[in-house]
Design a protein around this motif. Structure first.
Motif, PDB file in Angstrom:
ATOM      1  N   PHE A   1      14.118 -10.028   4.854  1.00 45.05           N
ATOM      2  CA  PHE A   1      13.740  -9.374   3.611  1.00 45.05           C
ATOM      3  C   PHE A   1      14.852  -8.395   3.266  1.00 45.05           C
ATOM      4  N   VAL A   2      15.050  -8.175   1.977  1.00 47.83           N
ATOM      5  CA  VAL A   2      16.159  -7.351   1.509  1.00 47.83           C
ATOM      6  C   VAL A   2      15.651  -5.997   1.027  1.00 47.83           C
ATOM      7  N   ALA A   3      16.319  -4.940   1.472  1.00 49.13           N
ATOM      8  CA  ALA A   3      16.020  -3.584   1.017  1.00 49.13           C
ATOM      9  C   ALA A   3      17.341  -2.885   0.694  1.00 49.13           C
ATOM     10  N   PHE A   4      17.253  -1.625   0.302  1.00 47.70           N
ATOM     11  CA  PHE A   4      18.425  -0.913  -0.214  1.00 47.70           C
ATOM     12  C   PHE A   4      18.492   0.488   0.382  1.00 47.70           C
ATOM     13  N   GLU A   5      19.657   1.105   0.304  1.00 49.17           N
ATOM     14  CA  GLU A   5      19.846   2.376   0.999  1.00 49.17           C
ATOM     15  C   GLU A   5      20.590   3.396   0.139  1.00 49.17           C
TER      16      GLU A   5
ATOM     17  N   LYS B   1       0.802  -1.222   0.000  1.00 49.62           N
ATOM     18  CA  LYS B   1       0.000   0.000   0.000  1.00 49.62           C
ATOM     19  C   LYS B   1       0.839   1.278   0.000  1.00 49.62           C
ATOM     20  N   MET B   2       2.153   1.155   0.161  1.00 47.49           N
ATOM     21  CA  MET B   2       3.003   2.336   0.276  1.00 47.49           C
ATOM     22  C   MET B   2       3.211   3.021  -1.071  1.00 47.49           C
ATOM     23  N   LYS B   3       3.466   4.306  -1.014  1.00 50.56           N
ATOM     24  CA  LYS B   3       3.644   5.129  -2.201  1.00 50.56           C
ATOM     25  C   LYS B   3       4.982   4.844  -2.871  1.00 50.56           C
ATOM     26  N   LYS B   4       4.984   4.888  -4.206  1.00 48.95           N
ATOM     27  CA  LYS B   4       6.199   4.631  -4.978  1.00 48.95           C
ATOM     28  C   LYS B   4       6.768   5.920  -5.572  1.00 48.95           C
ATOM     29  N   ILE B   5       8.059   5.878  -5.900  1.00 51.83           N
ATOM     30  CA  ILE B   5       8.652   6.948  -6.702  1.00 51.83           C
ATOM     31  C   ILE B   5       7.962   6.926  -8.064  1.00 51.83           C
ATOM     32  N   PRO B   6       7.555   8.073  -8.596  1.00 51.74           N
ATOM     33  CA  PRO B   6       6.838   8.093  -9.880  1.00 51.74           C
ATOM     34  C   PRO B   6       7.552   7.327 -10.981  1.00 51.74           C
ATOM     35  N   GLU B   7       6.779   6.572 -11.752  1.00 54.04           N
ATOM     36  CA  GLU B   7       7.257   5.809 -12.904  1.00 54.04           C
ATOM     37  C   GLU B   7       8.354   4.816 -12.523  1.00 54.04           C
ATOM     38  N   SER B   8       8.197   4.181 -11.387  1.00 57.06           N
ATOM     39  CA  SER B   8       9.167   3.179 -10.943  1.00 57.06           C
ATOM     40  C   SER B   8       8.494   2.219  -9.976  1.00 57.06           C
ATOM     41  N   ASP B   9       9.241   1.169  -9.577  1.00 56.00           N
ATOM     42  CA  ASP B   9       8.775   0.235  -8.545  1.00 56.00           C
ATOM     43  C   ASP B   9       9.481   0.485  -7.222  1.00 56.00           C
TER      44      ASP B   9
ATOM     45  N   LEU C   1      23.596  14.346   7.322  1.00 48.25           N
ATOM     46  CA  LEU C   1      23.647  13.057   6.635  1.00 48.25           C
ATOM     47  C   LEU C   1      22.370  12.275   6.956  1.00 48.25           C
ATOM     48  N   TYR C   2      21.717  11.778   5.912  1.00 47.12           N
ATOM     49  CA  TYR C   2      20.452  11.056   6.063  1.00 47.12           C
ATOM     50  C   TYR C   2      20.528   9.697   5.364  1.00 47.12           C
ATOM     51  N   ASN C   3      19.706   8.772   5.838  1.00 50.04           N
ATOM     52  CA  ASN C   3      19.552   7.465   5.201  1.00 50.04           C
ATOM     53  C   ASN C   3      18.147   7.360   4.623  1.00 50.04           C
ATOM     54  N   LEU C   4      18.065   7.034   3.350  1.00 55.43           N
ATOM     55  CA  LEU C   4      16.776   6.775   2.697  1.00 55.43           C
ATOM     56  C   LEU C   4      16.760   5.307   2.285  1.00 55.43           C
ATOM     57  N   ASN C   5      15.908   4.521   2.931  1.00 56.13           N
ATOM     58  CA  ASN C   5      15.830   3.088   2.645  1.00 56.13           C
ATOM     59  C   ASN C   5      14.605   2.793   1.794  1.00 56.13           C
ATOM     60  N   PHE C   6      14.747   1.820   0.900  1.00 53.88           N
ATOM     61  CA  PHE C   6      13.645   1.534  -0.018  1.00 53.88           C
ATOM     62  C   PHE C   6      13.655   0.073  -0.467  1.00 53.88           C
ATOM     63  N   PHE C   7      12.469  -0.387  -0.844  1.00 56.78           N
ATOM     64  CA  PHE C   7      12.328  -1.684  -1.491  1.00 56.78           C
ATOM     65  C   PHE C   7      12.301  -1.443  -3.000  1.00 56.78           C
ATOM     66  N   ASP C   8      12.838  -2.403  -3.732  1.00 58.35           N
ATOM     67  CA  ASP C   8      12.857  -2.303  -5.189  1.00 58.35           C
ATOM     68  C   ASP C   8      11.851  -3.317  -5.735  1.00 58.35           C
ATOM     69  N   GLY C   9      10.590  -2.913  -5.744  1.00 63.20           N
ATOM     70  CA  GLY C   9       9.538  -3.831  -6.118  1.00 63.20           C
ATOM     71  C   GLY C   9       9.142  -4.702  -4.931  1.00 63.20           C
ATOM     72  N   ILE C  10       8.746  -5.925  -5.204  1.00 63.17           N
ATOM     73  CA  ILE C  10       8.341  -6.850  -4.139  1.00 63.17           C
ATOM     74  C   ILE C  10       9.548  -7.144  -3.246  1.00 63.17           C
ATOM     75  N   PRO C  11       9.423  -7.003  -1.930  1.00 67.79           N
ATOM     76  CA  PRO C  11      10.557  -7.289  -1.039  1.00 67.79           C
ATOM     77  C   PRO C  11      11.063  -8.716  -1.234  1.00 67.79           C
ATOM     78  N   GLU C  12      12.371  -8.856  -1.474  1.00 75.94           N
ATOM     79  CA  GLU C  12      12.964 -10.176  -1.658  1.00 75.94           C
ATOM     80  C   GLU C  12      13.112 -10.874  -0.304  1.00 75.94           C
ATOM     81  N   TYR C  13      12.750 -12.130  -0.256  1.00 77.32           N
ATOM     82  CA  TYR C  13      12.834 -12.911   0.981  1.00 77.32           C
ATOM     83  C   TYR C  13      13.990 -13.899   0.886  1.00 77.32           C
ATOM     84  N   HIS C  14      14.765 -13.993   1.950  1.00 80.56           N
ATOM     85  CA  HIS C  14      15.894 -14.921   2.013  1.00 80.56           C
ATOM     86  C   HIS C  14      15.872 -15.654   3.354  1.00 80.56           C
TER      87      HIS C  14
END
Length: 277
Positions: free
Chosen positions: A197-201, A145-153, A176-189
Motif C-alpha cells: 500500500f502506498v502512503a506519503f511523508e 476509522k482514523m481521524k482526518k485533517i479537517p476539510e481533507s482526505d 527532525l520528525y516524520n509524519l506519514n499519511f494516507f491520501d484518501g483510500i490507501p492505494e494498493y500495488h
C-alpha cells in the motif's frame, strides 16, 4: 507512477470491456520512469499544501520553508521493495512522495509538534499495525476509522522522531520528525509477488539540523541492490568492463543516455520477475 486508477466494474462503457486498472496505468507509469519524473501530480501537491497549512497556522511565512514534494526515486523504491526488507508480504511504503517542512527556530518546531500530538494523540510514537501484522481487511477498516485533517482526505497514521538523530532522541529533544499519511483510500500495488500500500511523508525539522543530516544515499542503495542481486552485479560489471576496452569513447551525453537505458532495463527485468529475489 502515482494517482493510479481504482478498479470499478460499473463505469459506463468500460464495464462492457473490463480492463484491470494496472494495465490502463502501465503506459503512463513507463513514461514517468523513462522521463525520470520527480514532480508529483497537482492533486498530490495540493494534499501536501493542505497538510502544511494545517500545521503552520500559528506561524508566518517567514518562519518556515518547504522543500518538495518529490516522488521517491526509482532506485530508492527498488531498494525498499526488494532489497532492504527482502519482502514479499503486504506492506506499506510510507514515503512514495515526500516533502520537508523546514522550521527556522526550535521554538516554532515545538509548536508544530505539539499541534500534531494534540490533534492526533493516537499516532505519536506508537507502532503502526500494518497489513503484514493484522491482515489487509483489518488494516483497511483501521484506516477507515482514523481521524482526518479537517476539510481533507488526509489520514495521518504515524508521527515519530526521525531515527537518524539517535543521540537527540535519547535525550528527548529530537529536531527532525516524520509524519506519514494516507491520501484518501490507501492505494494498493502489486509487482510480481510483492504487494504494498502506498502512503506519503512530510518531514518536519529544525532547518539547521536537517541541513546537517542530508546525505546522498545513491551509492548506499546501489550497493545494497547489487549485493542482493549477484546476477545484476555481474551484468553491470560486464557492461563496465566492455566500455573500458573500447578503442574509442562516444560523447559523454550518449554514454549517460546508454547507462540510463541499461539501468532502466535491469530494474525493469527484476520488477517483471526475470531475476530471482
Amino acid at each position: 507512477c502515482e494517482d493510479q486508477l481504482m478498479d470499478n466494474l460499473d463505469r459506463g462503457d468500460y464495464s462492457k470491456f473490463y480492463v484491470p486498472s494496472a494495465l490502463q496505468d502501465a503506459p503512463k507509469c513507463k513514461q514517468d520512469m523513462e522521463e525520470k519524473k520527480t514532480a508529483p501530480s497537482a492533486r498530490r501537491k495540493h494534499s501536501f499544501e493542505k497538510l502544511i497549512a494545517f500545521l503552520v497556522n500559528e506561524l508566518t511565512e517567514d518562519d518556515y520553508d518547504v522543500q518538495g514534494p518529490v516522488l521517491k526515486p526509482i532506485q530508492s523504491l527498488f531498494n525498499k521493495m526488494f532489497i532492504r526488507r527482502g519482502q514479499t508480504a503486504v506492506s506499506v511504503i510510507g514515503d512514495m512522495t515526500r516533502a520537508t517542512l523546514l522550521v527556522k527556530n526550535e521554538k516554532d518546531l515545538r509548536v508544530i509538534v505539539k499541534r500534531v500530538e494534540e490533534a492526533f494523540p493516537s499516532i505519536h510514537g506508537k507502532e503502526f499495525q500494518g497489513p503484514s501484522k493484522v491482515g489487509v481487511d483489518t488494516f483497511l477498516h483501521q484506516v477507515f476509522k482514523m481521524k482526518k485533517i479537517p476539510e481533507s482526505d488526509i489520514i495521518p497514521y504515524r508521527f515519530k522522531a526521525n531515527s537518524s538523530q539517535k543521540k537527540k532522541m535519547d535525550k528527548g529533544k529530537p529536531l527532525l520528525y516524520n509524519l506519514n499519511f494516507f491520501d484518501g483510500i490507501p492505494e494498493y500495488h502489486r509487482v510480481g509477488t510483492t504487494e504494498m500500500f502506498v502512503a506519503f511523508e512530510l518531514q518536519i525539522g529544525f532547518e539547521a539540523e536537517v541541513n546537517g543530516l542530508r546525505v546522498d544515499h545513491l551509492a548506499y542503495e546501489e550497493g545494497r541492490i547489487l549485493k542482493a542481486q549477484p546476477l545484476l552485479k555481474e551484468y553491470k560489471k560486464a557492461v563496465e568492463d566492455a566500455n573500458d576496452v573500447k578503442s574509442s569513447t562516444p560523447p559523454s551525453s550518449l554514454m549517460e543516455k546508454s547507462e540510463d537505458q541499461n539501468d532502466l532495463k535491469l530494474i525493469s527485468s527484476v520488477l517483471e520477475g526475470n531475476f530471482a529475489n
